[in-house]
Structure formats: C-alpha cells, structure tokens
Write a protein that holds these residues in place. Structure first.
Motif, PDB file in Angstrom:
ATOM      1  N   HIS A   1       0.911  -1.166   0.069  1.00  0.00           N
ATOM      2  CA  HIS A   1       0.026  -0.208   0.048  1.00  0.00           C
ATOM      3  C   HIS A   1       0.868   1.166   0.137  1.00  0.00           C
ATOM      4  O   HIS A   1       0.708   2.264  -0.813  1.00  0.00           O
ATOM      5  CB  HIS A   1      -0.962  -0.122   1.244  1.00  0.00           C
ATOM      6  CG  HIS A   1      -1.970   1.121   1.272  1.00  0.00           C
ATOM      7  ND1 HIS A   1      -2.929   1.279   0.174  1.00  0.00           N
ATOM      8  CD2 HIS A   1      -2.069   2.242   2.151  1.00  0.00           C
ATOM      9  CE1 HIS A   1      -3.517   2.482   0.632  1.00  0.00           C
ATOM     10  NE2 HIS A   1      -3.225   3.054   1.591  1.00  0.00           N
ATOM     11  N   MET A   2       1.939   1.280   0.924  1.00  0.00           N
ATOM     12  CA  MET A   2       2.825   2.125   1.025  1.00  0.00           C
ATOM     13  C   MET A   2       3.401   2.661  -0.407  1.00  0.00           C
ATOM     14  O   MET A   2       3.609   3.613  -0.864  1.00  0.00           O
ATOM     15  CB  MET A   2       3.931   2.204   1.915  1.00  0.00           C
ATOM     16  CG  MET A   2       4.975   3.190   2.054  1.00  0.00           C
ATOM     17  SD  MET A   2       6.173   2.794   3.129  1.00  0.00           S
ATOM     18  CE  MET A   2       6.943   1.642   2.545  1.00  0.00           C
ATOM     19  N   LEU A   3       3.762   1.517  -1.172  1.00  0.00           N
ATOM     20  CA  LEU A   3       4.591   1.534  -2.472  1.00  0.00           C
ATOM     21  C   LEU A   3       3.585   1.974  -3.798  1.00  0.00           C
ATOM     22  O   LEU A   3       3.904   2.759  -4.186  1.00  0.00           O
ATOM     23  CB  LEU A   3       5.423   0.342  -2.896  1.00  0.00           C
ATOM     24  CG  LEU A   3       6.392  -0.350  -2.001  1.00  0.00           C
ATOM     25  CD1 LEU A   3       6.814  -1.552  -2.312  1.00  0.00           C
ATOM     26  CD2 LEU A   3       7.860   0.689  -2.066  1.00  0.00           C
ATOM     27  N   ALA A   4       2.479   1.780  -3.444  1.00  0.00           N
ATOM     28  CA  ALA A   4       1.293   2.250  -4.394  1.00  0.00           C
ATOM     29  C   ALA A   4       1.354   3.703  -4.282  1.00  0.00           C
ATOM     30  O   ALA A   4       0.681   4.222  -5.379  1.00  0.00           O
ATOM     31  CB  ALA A   4       0.182   1.188  -4.304  1.00  0.00           C
ATOM     32  N   GLN A   5       1.209   4.059  -2.969  1.00  0.00           N
ATOM     33  CA  GLN A   5       0.959   5.434  -2.645  1.00  0.00           C
ATOM     34  C   GLN A   5       1.994   6.412  -3.258  1.00  0.00           C
ATOM     35  O   GLN A   5       1.882   7.299  -3.528  1.00  0.00           O
ATOM     36  CB  GLN A   5       0.623   5.866  -1.460  1.00  0.00           C
ATOM     37  CG  GLN A   5      -0.672   5.367  -0.702  1.00  0.00           C
ATOM     38  CD  GLN A   5      -0.848   5.575   0.737  1.00  0.00           C
ATOM     39  OE1 GLN A   5       0.331   5.504   1.177  1.00  0.00           O
ATOM     40  NE2 GLN A   5      -2.132   6.004   0.984  1.00  0.00           N
ATOM     41  N   ALA A   6       3.111   5.521  -3.549  1.00  0.00           N
ATOM     42  CA  ALA A   6       4.596   6.417  -4.142  1.00  0.00           C
ATOM     43  C   ALA A   6       4.327   6.416  -5.545  1.00  0.00           C
ATOM     44  O   ALA A   6       5.372   6.913  -6.284  1.00  0.00           O
ATOM     45  CB  ALA A   6       5.663   5.699  -3.379  1.00  0.00           C
ATOM     46  N   GLY A   7       3.605   5.612  -6.169  1.00  0.00           N
ATOM     47  CA  GLY A   7       3.397   5.586  -7.675  1.00  0.00           C
ATOM     48  C   GLY A   7       3.879   4.365  -8.392  1.00  0.00           C
ATOM     49  O   GLY A   7       4.286   4.514  -9.600  1.00  0.00           O
TER      50      GLY A   7
END
Length: 62
Positions: free
Chosen positions: A29-35
C-alpha cells in the motif's frame, strides 16, 4: 490490491499467516501510494517476503 497481494504470496511459495499478510499489504500500500506500477509492486513485494523469511545477515544492523 488484493490480486497483487495474492500474486506476491503465490510467488513466494510459502505458507504465511495473517500477520505476515498484513505486513505485506501495508508495505505494498505504501509503495502504491508512491506511484509504483503493478509490476514493480509484485517484484518489490516478493523481495520483501523473501527478506522476512530469509534475512540477509549483512544488513542485520549488528
């Protein structure tokens, strides 16, 4: 996101519990928020699971 988590866990060839699944989900989720792209999420997630179960002693902090 659930399909990505399932792909990561399937690629790891390990039995994982709810706690590990939650940790992987939070990380992705954190990586997805980073694009990060879907492909990157699967790649990084698989590496993350590997490090959870087989940590590299060179980076243990000791």
């Amino acid at each position: 996101m659930n399909d990505i988590i399932e792909s990561v866990l399937k690629n790891s060839d390990r039995e994982v519990g709810a706690e590990t699944r939650e940790r992987v989900a939070e990380y992705l989720h954190m990586l997805a928020q980073a694009g990060k792209t879907r492909r990157q999420l699967i790649w990084y997630g698989t590496a993350y699971v590997k490090e959870l179960f087989e940590p590299d002693r060179r980076y243990s902090g000791c």
